[in-house]
Design a protein around this motif. Structure first.
Motif, mmCIF file in Angstrom:
data_model
loop_
_atom_site.group_PDB
_atom_site.id
_atom_site.type_symbol
_atom_site.label_atom_id
_atom_site.label_comp_id
_atom_site.label_asym_id
_atom_site.label_seq_id
_atom_site.Cartn_x
_atom_site.Cartn_y
_atom_site.Cartn_z
ATOM 1 N N PHE A 9 4.266 1.561 -1.275
ATOM 2 C CA PHE A 9 5.032 1.825 -2.504
ATOM 3 C C PHE A 9 4.141 1.940 -3.733
ATOM 4 O O PHE A 9 4.569 2.467 -4.752
ATOM 5 C CB PHE A 9 6.211 0.843 -2.697
ATOM 6 N N ASN A 10 2.884 1.473 -3.637
ATOM 7 C CA ASN A 10 1.927 1.755 -4.713
ATOM 8 C C ASN A 10 1.177 3.055 -4.456
ATOM 9 O O ASN A 10 0.939 3.840 -5.367
ATOM 10 C CB ASN A 10 0.907 0.623 -4.828
ATOM 11 N N GLY A 11 0.789 3.258 -3.186
ATOM 12 C CA GLY A 11 -0.113 4.354 -2.863
ATOM 13 C C GLY A 11 0.554 5.720 -2.801
ATOM 14 O O GLY A 11 -0.025 6.709 -3.253
ATOM 15 N N TRP B 84 2.962 -6.452 6.608
ATOM 16 C CA TRP B 84 2.977 -5.771 5.311
ATOM 17 C C TRP B 84 4.236 -5.992 4.477
ATOM 18 O O TRP B 84 4.144 -6.218 3.271
ATOM 19 C CB TRP B 84 2.685 -4.276 5.495
ATOM 20 N N TYR C 74 -3.719 -5.811 -2.611
ATOM 21 C CA TYR C 74 -3.332 -6.056 -1.216
ATOM 22 C C TYR C 74 -4.571 -6.135 -0.339
ATOM 23 O O TYR C 74 -5.582 -5.479 -0.615
ATOM 24 C CB TYR C 74 -2.396 -4.950 -0.723
ATOM 25 N N TRP D 186 -4.538 -2.530 -5.829
ATOM 26 C CA TRP D 186 -3.261 -3.169 -6.203
ATOM 27 C C TRP D 186 -3.213 -4.640 -5.802
ATOM 28 O O TRP D 186 -2.188 -5.288 -5.958
ATOM 29 C CB TRP D 186 -2.095 -2.413 -5.560
ATOM 30 N N ASP E 132 -7.470 -4.303 -2.288
ATOM 31 C CA ASP E 132 -7.439 -2.936 -2.797
ATOM 32 C C ASP E 132 -7.102 -2.948 -4.289
ATOM 33 O O ASP E 132 -6.954 -4.009 -4.885
ATOM 34 C CB ASP E 132 -6.459 -2.066 -1.980
ATOM 35 N N PRO F 13 0.816 -1.218 0.000
ATOM 36 C CA PRO F 13 0.000 0.000 0.000
ATOM 37 C C PRO F 13 0.848 1.265 0.000
ATOM 38 O O PRO F 13 0.435 2.289 -0.556
ATOM 39 C CB PRO F 13 -0.802 -0.133 1.304
#
Lengths: 392, 77
Positions: A316-318, B19, B43, B41, B39, A314
Motif C-alpha cells: 500500500f506504500n509501494g 505482512w 518495513y 517506509w 525500507d 510494501p
C-alpha cells in the motif's frame, strides 16, 4: 465489467456450442460420469494446470490430499482479473463441465459439500451457475459464496477468508491450501476452468489438452477462444496484426511482448514462463488506438495501485508510488531508476502476489519497449498528450 | 572442529514476515541489524538467512515484535 462477450467454437471445451448449457444435452454429449479411484484421478489430471494464474499442476494438489479424508473442495469462479472472461464464458456455455470435474473429485475423495465462489458483480455468471446447480442431482451439496468486486478478492487465501465469514482479502499463507486451507483442513481450491479441464481429461481423454484464452482491449467485446496446447500462437492471433504490435500477455499481472515474438512460438506454459511471460489466466490484451504501451501501463498501474487491500505495507506504500513513477514516465520524466528500485522493494513482500504481478507488468514494459520509453522521455510519443498528468 | 560441531555451525533459519500484521515498528531491525534492514517506509527487508551465532538475537526479535509478525523456520535443505 463488460457484458459483451463472444465465445468462439473450439476443439474440446468449447465444442458443440449449439447444445446450449442445459444438463440433458450436456450428458448426452459427454456421457455419464465414471466413478474413479483417487489414483485414476491423479493419473488423468497429469496435463491439467491451474488456470487461475499460477499454472500449478493440478495432479500435485490431488497428490497432496491423496491420503486425507474428504478434503474441502472449492471452485473459484470469481475471476478477479478484469480483462479475463473465460470463466464467465464457461458459466454461460459449459457450466456442467466444471461441476463434472468437481463431482468426480468429490466422489473419489468422499467430500459431501462443495463450495462455489461466484463474482457478485457479474450477475449473469452467478445466475448461470445457480441454474446449472439446480439441474444437478444433488443441488443442496453446493454452497454458493459471493466474492467482492475487487482484483485481489479472487486470490486463494482471500477466497478462504470469504468462506470463513471474514473480509474477502488476502492473508499470509504459511502452508499451501492443499495442506491447510478452509477451517485448517486440506483444501482443493482451483479456478473454474481447471475443474472443467480435469473433467475433459476423464470424459474425452483422446482429445489433446487445451487452454482458454481471452482476447480483449481492441474493442468493447472480449473474445474467448480455446487453443490446443503446443500449437503456434500464429494460429490464434488475428492474421492482420503487424509484428510490432504490442501485447500484454497474462492480463494486468502479465508481461509485455509483441505479436512478432509470439507468433512462431507454441502455446506452452513452461516455455512462456521461461521467457518471463507467464500465461496467467490466459488473457491477451491489445493496446487501444488512443494509447501506447507506456500510457497503457500507467493507466493499468494506477488501477492496480487502487486495488491494494491496504494490508501489507510494501504494497500500500509501494504501488501508489510505482503508479506515480510510471505516470511521470508517461508524462516525459525519466523515472526508470526509481521504477526499478520500487519493483525490487515490493516484489515478494506481501501476503499475495498483487505487488509482484503489478511490478512485473511495469518492469516488462521497460524491458520490452525501450524505444517507446525513450520517445516519452524525449516528449516525442504521439500518445503523450493523453498521458495522465498531475504528477510531481 | 568436529563433524557435528561444523554441521551445527552450518544450520540456517529463515525469517518470514506476516505482512498484513506488520506495522513497521522497526524493533526487528534494532535487534537483528545483521539480517533485517528497513525500507523507506520502515518495513523490514530480510537480507540473509539466520546463522547459528545470530539465532538468539533472531528469537528475541520474533518474541518481542509488538504485532507478532515474524516467524523463524529452519531452512529446508
Amino acid at each position: 465489467m463488460t457484458s459483451m462477450l463472444r465465445v468462439a467454437p473450439g476443439p474440446l471445451l468449447l465444442s458443440h456450442l449449439e447444445d446450449g448449457p442445459g444438463y440433458r444435452a450436456h450428458r448426452a454429449r459427454f456421457g455419464d460420469l465414471p466413478k474413479l479411484s483417487r489414483n485414476d484421478l491423479v493419473a488423468a489430471a497429469g496435463p491439467v494446470r491451474g488456470r487461475g494464474g499460477a499454472g500449478f499442476p493440478f495432479a500435485r494438489k490431488l497428490q497432496a490430499v491423496e491420503h486425507r479424508r474428504s478434503p474441502e473442495i472449492v471452485v473459484n469462479w470469481s475471476e478477479g482479473e478484469p480483462a479475463s472472461h473465460k470463466d464467465a464464458a464457461l458459466a454461460r456455455v459449459r457450466p456442467h463441465l466444471v461441476l463434472d470435474g468437481v463431482e468426480l473429485v468429490a466422489k473419489a475423495f468422499g467430500t459431501k459439500i462443495v463450495h462455489l465462489v461466484v463474482p457478485s458483480e457479474r450477475e449473469d455468471v452467478t445466475n448461470a451457475v445457480l441454474n446449472a446447480v439446480g439441474e444437478r442431482a444433488h443441488p443442496k451439496r453446493y454452497r454458493i459464496h459471493h466474492a467482492t468486486d475487487r482484483f485481489v478478492a479472487g486470490q486463494a487465501r482471500a477466497v478462504l477468508e470469504l468462506m470463513a465469514g471474514r473480509e474477502n482479502l488476502p492473508v499470509t499463507a504459511w502452508q499451501p491450501e492443499a495442506y491447510q486451507g478452509f477451517r485448517g483442513r486440506p483444501t482443493l481450491l482451483s479456478n473454474a476452468e481447471t475443474w472443467a479441464q480435469l473433467a475433459l481429461r476423464v470424459l474425452c481423454p483422446e482429445g489433446r489438452p487445451t487452454t482458454l484464452l481471452t482476447f480483449a482491449g481492441e474493442s468493447a467485446a472480449a473474445l474467448v477462444v480455446e487453443a490446443e496446447l503446443g500449437t503456434r500462437w500464429g494460429s490464434v492471433l488475428p492474421a492482420e496484426l503487424p509484428d510490432h504490435e504490442p501485447l500484454l500477455l497474462g492480463g494486468y499481472h502479465g508481461a509485455w511482448t509483441t505479436v512478432g515474438w509470439l507468433r512462431p512460438r507454441p502455446i506452452d506454459h513452461d516455455l512462456l514462463r521461461a521467457a518471463g511471460l507467464p500465461l496467467g489466466a490466459g488473457v491477451v490484451l491489445r493496446v487501444p488506438h488512443t494509447e501506447c504501451p507506456v500510457t497503457m501501463t500507467a493507466r493499468l498501474m494506477n488501477y492496480l495501485a487502487g486495488q491494494t487491500a491496504k494490508r501489507c505495507g510494501p504494497c500500500f506504500n509501494g504501488l501508489p508510488e510505482l503508479a506515480r513513477a510510471v505516470s511521470a514516465l508517461a508524462a516525459g520524466t525519466d523515472t526508470q531508476p526509481r521504477i526499478r528500485q520500487l519493483r525490487d522493494l515490493v516484489t515478494g513482500r506481501g501476503a499475495c502476489a498483487h505487488p509482484d504481478g503489478s511490478a512485473r507488468m511495469v518492469a516488462s514494459m521497460l524491458a520490452r519497449f525501450p524505444d517507446e520509453v525513450a520517445a516519452h522521455v524525449g516528449a516525442q510519443c504521439g500518445a503523450l498528450p493523453r498521458a495522465k498528468a498531475g504528477v510531481a | 572442529m568436529s563433524a557435528i560441531a561444523s554441521a551445527r555451525a552450518q544450520r540456517r533459519w529463515d525469517i518470514r514476515v506476516d505482512w498484513p500484521n506488520c506495522y513497521a515498528r522497526g524493533l526487528c531491525h534494532e535487534l537483528l541489524p545483521e539480517v533485517i534492514d528497513l525500507d523507506e517506509w520502515g518495513y523490514p527487508i530480510v537480507n540473509a538467512a539466520v546463522t547459528a551465532d545470530l539465532l538468539a538475537d533472531a528469537r528475541e526479535a520474533v518474541r518481542t515484535c509488538p504485532t507478532l509478525a515474524l516467524r523463524l523456520n529452519k531452512t529446508q535443505m
